[in-house]
Write a protein that holds these residues in place. Sequence first.
Motif, PDB file in Angstrom:
ATOM      1  N   THR A  83       6.866 -29.319  20.991  1.00  0.00           N
ATOM      2  CA  THR A  83       6.669 -28.058  20.268  1.00  0.00           C
ATOM      3  C   THR A  83       6.961 -28.195  18.784  1.00  0.00           C
ATOM      4  N   GLY A 104       0.805 -27.545  22.326  1.00  0.00           N
ATOM      5  CA  GLY A 104       2.002 -26.708  22.419  1.00  0.00           C
ATOM      6  C   GLY A 104       2.801 -26.631  21.136  1.00  0.00           C
ATOM      7  N   THR A 106       4.535 -25.605  17.884  1.00  0.00           N
ATOM      8  CA  THR A 106       4.815 -24.364  17.156  1.00  0.00           C
ATOM      9  C   THR A 106       5.186 -24.659  15.705  1.00  0.00           C
ATOM     10  N   LEU A 125      -4.556 -25.768  17.644  1.00  0.00           N
ATOM     11  CA  LEU A 125      -3.104 -25.604  17.848  1.00  0.00           C
ATOM     12  C   LEU A 125      -2.759 -24.119  17.777  1.00  0.00           C
ATOM     13  N   GLN A 126      -3.213 -23.370  18.761  1.00  0.00           N
ATOM     14  CA  GLN A 126      -3.114 -21.914  18.716  1.00  0.00           C
ATOM     15  C   GLN A 126      -1.694 -21.379  18.870  1.00  0.00           C
ATOM     16  N   GLU A 127      -0.738 -22.237  19.245  1.00  0.00           N
ATOM     17  CA  GLU A 127       0.656 -21.804  19.343  1.00  0.00           C
ATOM     18  C   GLU A 127       1.410 -22.006  18.029  1.00  0.00           C
ATOM     19  N   LEU A 128       0.738 -22.584  17.046  1.00  0.00           N
ATOM     20  CA  LEU A 128       1.415 -22.958  15.799  1.00  0.00           C
ATOM     21  C   LEU A 128       1.987 -21.730  15.082  1.00  0.00           C
ATOM     22  N   TYR A 129       3.278 -21.825  14.769  1.00  0.00           N
ATOM     23  CA  TYR A 129       4.019 -20.744  14.103  1.00  0.00           C
ATOM     24  C   TYR A 129       4.290 -21.097  12.641  1.00  0.00           C
ATOM     25  N   LEU A 148      -5.652 -19.669  13.310  1.00  0.00           N
ATOM     26  CA  LEU A 148      -4.330 -19.784  13.938  1.00  0.00           C
ATOM     27  C   LEU A 148      -3.642 -18.421  13.937  1.00  0.00           C
ATOM     28  N   ASN A 150      -1.227 -17.070  15.519  1.00  0.00           N
ATOM     29  CA  ASN A 150       0.234 -16.955  15.618  1.00  0.00           C
ATOM     30  C   ASN A 150       0.962 -17.497  14.399  1.00  0.00           C
TER      31      ASN A 150
END
Length: 598
Positions: A83, A104, A106, A125-129, A148, A150
């Motif tokens: 992550t 995964g 972030t 990387l759609q979970e990237l915060y 992206l 998120n």
Amino acid sequence: MSRFNRPNKVDSLAGFRTEKTEPTVPFGLLKAARKSGQLNLTGRGLTEVPQNVYRLNIDTPEEAQQNVSFGESDRWWEQSDLTKLLLSSNQITQLTDDIKLLPGLTTLDLHDNQLSSLPGALGELQELYQLRLSHNQLRSLPVEVCTLKNLCSLTLQQNLLESLPEELGQLENLTELDLSYNNLKVLPSSLGKLNCLQKLNLSHNKLRCLPDSLAHLTNVKLLDCSNNHLTDIPASLSEMRAMEQLYLRHNKLRLLPKLPAPMLKELYVGNNQIEQLEAEQMACLTSIALLELRDNKIKIIPEEIASLSTLTRLDLTNNDITILPASLSLLPNLNMLLLEGNPLRGIRRDVLTKGTNELLKYLKGRIKEEPEGAVEVHTAMTLPSQTTVNVHDIRALKLLVYSEKQASNIPDELFDAAADQGVATANFSKNQLTSVPSRLVEFQASLSEINLGFNRLTCFSPDICKLLQLIHINLGNNQLSDLPPELRSLTKLRSIILNNNRFKSFPDVLYQMISLETVLLSNNQLNEVDPCRLIKLVHLSTLDLSNNDLLKIPPELGLCTSLRCLSLEGNPFRTPRAAIMTKGTDAVLEYLRSRIPT
């Protein structure tokens, strides 16, 4: 056959040579990463991302194939997907499409590398915060990054960007965007669609104007447009109602911007071409605390400056001011007035060198008439000269002042005169108080600011925690060593000044006050600070820990990304080194983050 006449040339060192292979990551690090979900490869001299990093979630290690009897807790390769991937301070020149094998993620940190482009696969990387790309050589941003949904933090400072995709406005959850130190000449109008944005840094670019769409950024608290080519600020920016800090230094402005932003506390317009200050512009600054006007061409300070009742610091260095208005002395909270480099007349040099308080006293002496409604009340306990109750200040300015009297208590006559007047500010500084005046509680419905600096307080009465409207507290230069836990009830408190006291650790209750924006704790005896608790203060922008006893600075302090100003000078720690400290807060935080162990 002679050994000198062999038919085939044989490399006698062949057994000692090894083929050049791609860079790899130690097995122990990979194993730890599959357990924790975090992999720190900062500063390892990498020129590319090793393939076994890209495939960390996919490839099964040999260990798993050799023994199938592992218990579930022992099967470390199945415990966690990656992550957090830190690759900063390497020499990576490209990122391949294989980055999509780590869906995964972030946090992806690639700052301080040699990237000139980015793959479109980043969009997977759609979970990237959090995406850190500062200090690279990027000339463009792929459109795929704008998908992206998120993403909350995007840092792109110190690159070669000349334009941004119009799709940037699709980053609907973005709260921090840093585009400083690039080559941007225009901004996409879609920037105004970033409704969640709170920090926007556009400094050190080539912008000549700002798009009107910025007005839609109603949650932005900090906007930095310093070091551009701006000649004007659009009036529409006044709709940015949440803005608290605005940086416009080093531009080509000729007028102070007219910005009726109700929350604006700090305005920096130094190094421009401003020649005059207009009353209409000054009247807009209803909450201003810091006004920087240095290095301009200002000749006259209008009398209307007295309306800036919240002003605490005024920087007029290096202008063309010849005369100071006496009305400056009426600013109730002004404690720092900088005037060096002005051709001032009519004020003795020795007065100027004695500091702000003496200068304001001098200016006040030039006001011939006493304010209307000033009444003298004489008591047996104080001298007549000490007992002036200024009814005008109480009624008109909602200001209760009893300062520089060297008094051990505050006369009841003062509180009686202020009864039912909705007092907003109380200034009892520079006395000999050993406890907080109990009658302050009478103003719990209206009091927003207290100044108790330069007294002899050894404790802070919990009763004062009933003043639920408090926004600012000044307790500097006392003898405090602790704060009561009841302080947490002050949910509106934004700043607290605790300089020059006797604190040995960061006051525990402050960790629980998420409204805090400014904490000043210099010149105490602090020997530790807990970054894991400090990071929860999501609004904290200014933290002064200078001149304490901090032997080490925990690397996790670098995760306090809301900090705009961090002062650590005068502590006995060895790292960060002085060379890092001189680069400013952003550089110190970035350095600390790079030293966080996995």
